[in-house]
Structures are given as structure tokens and as C-alpha cells.
Scaffold this active site. Sequence first.
Site, PDB file in Angstrom:
ATOM      1  N   VAL A 100       1.013  -1.077   0.490  1.00  9.13           N
ATOM      2  CA  VAL A 100      -0.256   0.040  -0.059  1.00  9.13           C
ATOM      3  C   VAL A 100       0.567   1.389   0.498  1.00  9.13           C
ATOM      4  CG1 VAL A 100      -1.556   1.184   1.639  1.00  9.13           C
ATOM      5  CG2 VAL A 100      -1.558  -1.449   1.122  1.00  9.13           C
TER       6      VAL A 100
ATOM      7  N   VAL B 185       9.500   6.719   5.752  1.00 10.55           N
ATOM      8  CA  VAL B 185       9.940   6.005   6.807  1.00 10.55           C
ATOM      9  C   VAL B 185      10.294   4.841   6.532  1.00 10.55           C
ATOM     10  CG1 VAL B 185       9.676   4.497   9.254  1.00 10.55           C
ATOM     11  CG2 VAL B 185       8.624   6.540   8.616  1.00 10.55           C
TER      12      VAL B 185
ATOM     13  N   VAL C 219      18.712   1.320   5.622  1.00 11.89           N
ATOM     14  CA  VAL C 219      19.824   2.476   4.731  1.00 11.89           C
ATOM     15  C   VAL C 219      19.396   1.837   3.195  1.00 11.89           C
ATOM     16  CG1 VAL C 219      21.266   3.568   6.402  1.00 11.89           C
ATOM     17  CG2 VAL C 219      21.826   1.714   5.050  1.00 11.89           C
ATOM     18  N   ASN C 220      18.951   0.751   2.966  1.00 13.76           N
ATOM     19  CA  ASN C 220      19.167  -0.251   1.951  1.00 13.76           C
ATOM     20  C   ASN C 220      17.859  -0.110   1.082  1.00 13.76           C
ATOM     21  OD1 ASN C 220      21.991  -0.622   1.835  1.00 13.76           O
ATOM     22  ND2 ASN C 220      21.326  -2.770   3.353  1.00 13.76           N
TER      23      ASN C 220
ATOM     24  N   ALA D 156       2.882  -2.099   9.739  1.00 12.35           N
ATOM     25  CA  ALA D 156       2.583  -3.210  11.625  1.00 12.35           C
ATOM     26  C   ALA D 156       2.998  -5.214  10.958  1.00 12.35           C
ATOM     27  CB  ALA D 156       0.962  -3.587  11.137  1.00 12.35           C
ATOM     28  N   ARG D 157       2.917  -6.012  12.358  1.00 19.18           N
ATOM     29  CA  ARG D 157       3.063  -6.985  11.916  1.00 19.18           C
ATOM     30  C   ARG D 157       2.091  -7.470  11.295  1.00 19.18           C
ATOM     31  NH1 ARG D 157       2.899 -12.293  14.740  1.00 19.18           N
ATOM     32  NH2 ARG D 157       4.603 -13.302  14.381  1.00 19.18           N
TER      33      ARG D 157
ATOM     34  N   SER E  73      -7.581  -2.962  10.462  1.00 25.47           N
ATOM     35  CA  SER E  73      -8.546  -4.340   9.199  1.00 25.47           C
ATOM     36  C   SER E  73     -10.120  -4.556   9.678  1.00 25.47           C
ATOM     37  CB  SER E  73      -7.531  -5.615  10.065  1.00 25.47           C
ATOM     38  OG  SER E  73      -8.275  -6.672   9.046  1.00 25.47           O
TER      39      SER E  73
ATOM     40  N   TYR F 237      -3.781 -11.353  15.469  1.00 27.64           N
ATOM     41  CA  TYR F 237      -3.714 -10.094  14.742  1.00 27.64           C
ATOM     42  C   TYR F 237      -4.719  -8.885  14.613  1.00 27.64           C
ATOM     43  CZ  TYR F 237      -4.042  -7.201  10.524  1.00 27.64           C
ATOM     44  OH  TYR F 237      -3.724  -6.590   9.304  1.00 27.64           O
TER      45      TYR F 237
ATOM     46  N   ILE G 173      -6.154  -1.704  -4.419  1.00 20.94           N
ATOM     47  CA  ILE G 173      -5.009  -0.386  -4.531  1.00 20.94           C
ATOM     48  C   ILE G 173      -5.584   0.970  -4.146  1.00 20.94           C
ATOM     49  CG2 ILE G 173      -3.463  -0.428  -6.292  1.00 20.94           C
ATOM     50  CD1 ILE G 173      -2.448  -0.426  -2.722  1.00 20.94           C
TER      51      ILE G 173
END
Length: 310
Positions: A13, A31, A35-36, A71-72, A115, A141, A208
Site C-alpha cells: 500500500v 519511514v 538505509v538500503n 504493522a506485523r 483491519s 492479529y 489498491i
Amino acid sequence: MSHILVTGANGFVGKPFCGELLSNGYSVRAVTRTVNQSAIASEAVVVGNMDASTDWSDALTNIDVVVHLAARVHVMNEHALDPLAEFRKVNVAGTLNLANQAAKMGVRRFVFVSSVKVNGEHTLVNQPFTADDTPHPQDPYGQSKLEAEQGLMLIAQHTDMEVVIVRPPLIYGRGVKANFASMLKLIRSGWPIPLGAAVHNRRSFVGIDNLVDFLLVCIAHPAAANQVLMVSDGEDLSTAELFRRLGVAIGHPAKLFYMPTSLLTLGASLLGKQAMTERLLGNLQVDITKNKQLLGWQPPITVNEGFRRI
């Protein structure tokens, strides 16, 4: 110009959302965990893992709105000894740590992508979940997302920061993975699919592009403040119709054949695949009337067009 911080900016998303923000003239700070990782943004900031101890001070400087996508996520084959504890570390403690710091630094609005699992796993036909239903999560979850929502609303009550909570159902689009990718793979394989009888259930989805469009509204619309909102394409499909339309969209007509759903359910039970069968044959609808009435929002992209864009 509003300055937007987006977590999960490199995700399914996050990438199209950041691109659309830039196209609409927003300044976007993405965020990233390392750094890669590259990001579609005006600038990027590395924060590492997201938990109760993450320092967000650099990331939040001069930010007007936070859109929290990271999120996890729901894990199909969970290996953690205590799944709820693992979900809470990121989805609850990590989220509320970010929100508390955001409120202290003068962030105006915090948009949280939650969710539909907060509402539950199943609905009766034509009795969809609404944003104001009593939550009834059925797995760790969904429970973690509910606890994050509750914590965010408490922060909104005690600070000047507005909170917007968005609960999507299954999201699809280009690059989709997990269940939707499995369906596409099955259709492309040309194998006969025993779901021709699955014509009476109804399930909601969100493309989406529709989700991104809705999030843009949630960033700025005054009436979205401190609201819980469902989002979908506005057209619910049976499983058989879903497979048929996907087949047409990708140029591989789905080869459906009739098998009684009772026989499918029995076979799935014997194979230990009850949960998968429930997702295919059950109902999960959401009502987006509130969005239309409160925000004047309707999905700009039809289901058929959304499938074509996959």
C-alpha cells in the site's frame, strides 16, 4: 503544503500511496527500516524496528499528518510461541509509542490503517459489518489491531491530535501476494476449480487504487476526525463470480465446475483446511454508507477496472 509522514512506505500500500501523495502536491517523508531501502518520497528517514522504544523525534519534526501503514501482518503459518505478544509489540506498543510522540510534537492528524478483522471473520449475507459495530476479533492479529485502535482513541481524547481509523478488507492490486496471488496462480494454471457452486456467498474487497484514494480523503477531510471507517470497492462478489471476473481480467478464463459446497467443506475438514474453505465459501461484507454520507466519498474505480489493473 502539508507534510505527511508515512510508515510502511515501501509496502504494497505504501508505494502507490506515497506516489499519489507526491502527485497531489504533498511533501512526503517515508519511514524505512534500513538505509538500503529506497522510497517514493520527498525524503526518507531510517527508524529501524518499530516497538515501544523507537525514537521518532527526527521523523516527526515539522510533520502535519502521520499515515501509519506499518504493522506485523496476519501470519498464515505462525511459529511464535505467543503470537498475541508478538503482534502487540509492533501493532499496539509500537503504534501507541509513535502516536504519543506525534501528539507531543504537534502532529495534527494520525491516520491508522487497521483491519476488518477487528470486526470479526464472518458476516451473514446482506448483513455487513459497519464501522460502529461492536468489535469481535477472532485472532491475535485482529485483537492487536483493536487494542491499537482503543489506545489511539484515548490519545485523541486527551490531546489535540485527531485520529482516523480505517478498516479495509482484503486488498488487491498489482504486486498482490498471499491469498489473492494464490487465486491468480490457480486461474493461470488452467486447472479445473471446484467452486462453481459458490454463488450465494458475498465478500467485500478493496482495490489498491480505491484504498489510496480513500486515504487521501482521510488526511484532509474535517469530518473524518476521530472516526472509525470501513472501506471497500462498494460491490460484493460471490467466490464463483470473483474467480470468473479475475479470469476475464487476466485473459485466462477460470475453469469452474460444480461441486456441492457441503462436499467441499467435508473434504477440507478431512485435510485440515477448514479455515481456507471458510474464507472461500463464507461471507465477509462491509458497509461503506458512512463514507458516502459523512465524507461524500464513493469508490472511483470499479471492481472490473481494479481487476484489470492487476
